[in-house]
Design an enzyme around this catalytic site. Structure first.
Site, mmCIF file in Angstrom:
data_model
loop_
_atom_site.group_PDB
_atom_site.id
_atom_site.type_symbol
_atom_site.label_atom_id
_atom_site.label_comp_id
_atom_site.label_asym_id
_atom_site.label_seq_id
_atom_site.Cartn_x
_atom_site.Cartn_y
_atom_site.Cartn_z
ATOM 1 N N LYS A 45 86.932 81.342 44.997
ATOM 2 C CA LYS A 45 86.065 80.177 44.353
ATOM 3 C C LYS A 45 87.325 79.068 45.011
ATOM 4 C CE LYS A 45 83.060 80.292 42.302
ATOM 5 N NZ LYS A 45 81.502 80.051 42.370
ATOM 6 N N SER B 242 85.812 77.222 39.381
ATOM 7 C CA SER B 242 85.885 77.531 38.329
ATOM 8 C C SER B 242 86.973 77.612 37.600
ATOM 9 C CB SER B 242 85.835 79.313 38.400
ATOM 10 O OG SER B 242 86.276 79.928 37.289
ATOM 11 N N TYR C 252 87.308 87.778 42.956
ATOM 12 C CA TYR C 252 86.821 86.603 42.815
ATOM 13 C C TYR C 252 87.213 85.493 42.866
ATOM 14 C CZ TYR C 252 84.149 83.699 39.471
ATOM 15 O OH TYR C 252 83.820 82.882 38.903
ATOM 16 N N LYS D 168 80.053 87.486 41.177
ATOM 17 C CA LYS D 168 81.218 86.534 39.881
ATOM 18 C C LYS D 168 81.555 87.279 39.198
ATOM 19 C CE LYS D 168 76.920 85.369 37.324
ATOM 20 N NZ LYS D 168 76.504 85.207 36.311
ATOM 21 N N PHE E 20 75.215 77.329 44.452
ATOM 22 C CA PHE E 20 76.106 78.164 43.018
ATOM 23 C C PHE E 20 76.140 79.651 44.040
ATOM 24 C CE2 PHE E 20 73.381 75.679 40.842
ATOM 25 C CZ PHE E 20 74.372 74.802 40.499
ATOM 26 N N ALA E 21 74.542 80.641 44.935
ATOM 27 C CA ALA E 21 74.980 81.703 45.319
ATOM 28 C C ALA E 21 76.312 81.911 45.484
ATOM 29 C CB ALA E 21 74.130 82.011 46.523
ATOM 30 N N ASN F 240 71.060 89.294 41.888
ATOM 31 C CA ASN F 240 71.357 89.298 40.655
ATOM 32 C C ASN F 240 70.567 88.881 39.839
ATOM 33 O OD1 ASN F 240 73.568 90.525 39.270
ATOM 34 N ND2 ASN F 240 74.588 88.426 38.664
ATOM 35 N N ASP G 138 93.343 89.493 31.866
ATOM 36 C CA ASP G 138 93.025 88.191 31.174
ATOM 37 C C ASP G 138 94.212 86.546 30.372
ATOM 38 O OD1 ASP G 138 90.533 88.674 30.169
ATOM 39 O OD2 ASP G 138 90.698 88.974 28.118
ATOM 40 N N PHE H 295 89.320 91.995 23.173
ATOM 41 C CA PHE H 295 90.615 92.689 23.475
ATOM 42 C C PHE H 295 91.718 91.726 23.038
ATOM 43 C CE2 PHE H 295 87.176 93.201 26.517
ATOM 44 C CZ PHE H 295 87.034 94.130 26.282
HETATM 45 C C1 UD1 Z 1 85.343 85.374 33.191
HETATM 46 C C2 UD1 Z 1 86.380 85.606 34.320
HETATM 47 C C3 UD1 Z 1 86.769 84.260 34.720
HETATM 48 C C4 UD1 Z 1 84.912 83.601 35.749
HETATM 49 C C5 UD1 Z 1 84.501 83.730 34.571
HETATM 50 C C6 UD1 Z 1 82.739 83.647 34.276
HETATM 51 C C7 UD1 Z 1 88.580 87.336 33.568
HETATM 52 C C8 UD1 Z 1 89.133 87.455 33.535
HETATM 53 N N1 UD1 Z 1 87.816 86.205 34.124
HETATM 54 O O1 UD1 Z 1 86.041 84.035 32.105
HETATM 55 O O2 UD1 Z 1 87.500 84.231 36.245
HETATM 56 O O3 UD1 Z 1 85.077 82.304 35.825
HETATM 57 O O4 UD1 Z 1 84.399 85.355 33.258
HETATM 58 O O5 UD1 Z 1 82.069 83.082 33.119
HETATM 59 O O6 UD1 Z 1 87.575 88.195 33.841
HETATM 60 N N2 UD1 Z 1 85.771 89.012 25.489
HETATM 61 C C9 UD1 Z 1 86.735 90.352 24.557
HETATM 62 N N3 UD1 Z 1 85.646 91.224 24.268
HETATM 63 C C10 UD1 Z 1 84.620 91.158 25.198
HETATM 64 C C11 UD1 Z 1 84.243 90.623 26.239
HETATM 65 C C12 UD1 Z 1 85.387 89.864 26.030
HETATM 66 O O7 UD1 Z 1 87.224 90.368 23.804
HETATM 67 O O8 UD1 Z 1 83.624 92.205 25.564
HETATM 68 C C13 UD1 Z 1 87.483 87.678 25.433
HETATM 69 C C14 UD1 Z 1 87.974 88.251 26.005
HETATM 70 O O9 UD1 Z 1 89.254 88.762 26.187
HETATM 71 C C15 UD1 Z 1 88.377 85.342 26.700
HETATM 72 C C16 UD1 Z 1 86.894 85.587 25.932
HETATM 73 O O10 UD1 Z 1 86.209 87.350 25.036
HETATM 74 O O11 UD1 Z 1 89.257 86.036 25.808
HETATM 75 C C17 UD1 Z 1 86.100 85.238 26.877
HETATM 76 O O12 UD1 Z 1 86.243 86.266 27.974
HETATM 77 P P1 UD1 Z 1 84.837 86.198 29.221
HETATM 78 O O13 UD1 Z 1 83.548 85.587 28.305
HETATM 79 O O14 UD1 Z 1 84.924 87.344 30.350
HETATM 80 O O15 UD1 Z 1 85.455 85.102 30.065
HETATM 81 P P2 UD1 Z 1 86.427 84.971 30.401
HETATM 82 O O16 UD1 Z 1 87.780 86.219 30.648
HETATM 83 O O17 UD1 Z 1 87.151 83.652 29.863
#
Ligand code: UD1
Length: 350
Positions: A154, A125, A150, A85, A81-82, A36, A298, A218
């Site tokens: 963890k 995580s 995933y 994810k 880390f590897a 990756n 989420d 979202f």
């Molecule tokens: C996600 C993973 C988490 C992982 C982490 C690694 C899920 C459910 N969780 O965390 O297990 O450890 O990434 O970095 O996927 N959002 C938007 N629009 C987007 C992308 C994200 O609104 O296009 C929002 C999401 O709904 C969330 C926030 O931004 O509320 C953060 O999202 P993201 O960066 O994907 O992280 P997590 O979902 O918190």
């Protein structure tokens, strides 16, 4: 000079940690199978620190290769880390996730046992808490059933480490990261999402340069300050530094228990809209976004109680959300220059 193995050392958090380790005078050995990332990251690390880390390109699922590595190299500590994810992908190909993330870990722990190596740091995580019942989240919050394969890897890996510590006398620390974002101040290393980014910050920066048309937010019906979901975004350089603190705790025998767990966040929650506003401010760009429905899986809100890390590790995050977003933006601009496809229109600017 202490020798430290960093698995996944050419990945996002791994590469930043290698830089901080070298800055603190550690000799670094990297194992990475480039699943990756790219070899270019090794040159970038070298150009930041002027020291080329030893690099081993193989797959940690290969027990024989892991054996050979430890037969030929002594290390004082290991930062692991590897791992695969991507949450969504893990739902599609769960067996690959279990195989990769779990076998890699047990292969390393097996060889640590054989060689009597004892200092291990695991990249965990906050996903293990699911939607915690209380905020901020302390390390005592119950670990909940995982939402994705995933997340389950963890959780399972933490349990494997705890069992191995009990049985084999090794010492380990799991760091439960909240949301790592940002990039190195030099903009030479950062996050390199393959395909369409799933995480918020790379999606924002790609939208800002026009690679993506529009960011989807979202959900705006969460019970939060403005209806959008809240997370604890931590600058990857702050995150990298806590690994060195945890490593020194192991090397200097300062642990309270042979296996310890720490939350690693800033302690501050930010909503998606707050992140967008902060990004618009630091980049001076108006971001194209629309509110859509919630993303499956989420949670509403997660941010760290940082008291244990503050007290025991004497560590706290120093950089702000704005610092992190600016560094992520500079990294994206640098990527655009590198590919020569910088098509940003100034019409988008305020
Ligand atoms: C996600 C993973 C988490 C992982 C982490 C690694 C899920 C459910 N969780 O965390 O297990 O450890 O990434 O970095 O996927 N959002 C938007 N629009 C987007 C992308 C994200 O609104 O296009 C929002 C999401 O709904 C969330 C926030 O931004 O509320 C953060 O999202 P993201 O960066 O994907 O992280 P997590 O979902 O918190």
């Amino acid at each position: 000079m202490k020798k430290i193995l960093v698995t996944g050392g050419l990945g996002f958090i791994g590469s930043h940690t290698v830089v901080e380790l070298q800055n603190k005078g550690f000799e670094v050995l990297i194992i990475d199978n480039l699943a990756n990332t790219t070899l270019e990251v090794l040159d970038k690390i070298t150009s930041i620190t002027t020291i080329k880390p030893a690099f081993f390109n193989f797959d940690l699922k290969d027990r024989k290769a892991v054996q050979d590595f430890f037969n030929n190299n002594f290390v004082d500590g290991i930062i692991h880390f590897a791992a695969s994810k991507a949450v969504g992908e893990s739902v599609q190909i769960p067996l690959d996730y279990y195989e990769n993330n779990i076998i890699s870990l047990t292969n390393i722990l097996q060889e640590m046992k054989v060689k009597n190596l004892s200092n291990f740091i695991f990249s965990s995580s906050c996903t293990v808490y699911g939607q915690a019942d209380e905020l901020p989240i302390t390390e005592n919050a119950p670990v909940k059933p995982a939402e994705s394969p995933y997340g389950n890897t963890k959780k399972i890996n933490e349990e494997i480490i705890a069992d191995a510590v009990k049985a084999h006398g090794l010492k380990a620390i799991s760091l439960r990261y909240f949301n790592p974002i940002g990039a190195h101040a030099t903009a030479k290393i950062g996050e390199l999402p393959i395909g369409v980014p799933q995480n918020l910050i790379p999606f924002i920066t790609q939208t800002a340069v026009g690679i993506r048309q529009e960011l989807s937010v979202f959900g705006n019906d969460y019970p939060t300050i403005d209806g959008t979901a809240v997370r604890d975004y931590i600058h990857v350089v702050d995150l990298a530094k806590v690994h060195i603190v945890a490593l020194n705790r192991l090397l200097n025998n300062q642990q309270k228990n042979n296996y310890e767990v720490f939350n690693v966040g800033t302690g501050k929650g930010s909503s998606v809209l707050e992140v967008i506003n902060a990004f618009e401010k630091v980049s001076n760009i108006k971001l194209n976004y629309k509110i859509v429905g919630r993303r499956e899986g989420d949670i509403t809100a997660a941010y760290a109680d940082t008291n244990l890390a503050n007290k025991e590790l004497k560590w706290k995050a120093e950089l702000t959300l704005e610092d992190a977003l600016l560094s992520a933006w500079n990294w994206q601009l640098q990527l655009q220059l590198a590919v020569g496809s910088w098509q940003f229109s100034h019409k988008k600017a305020f």
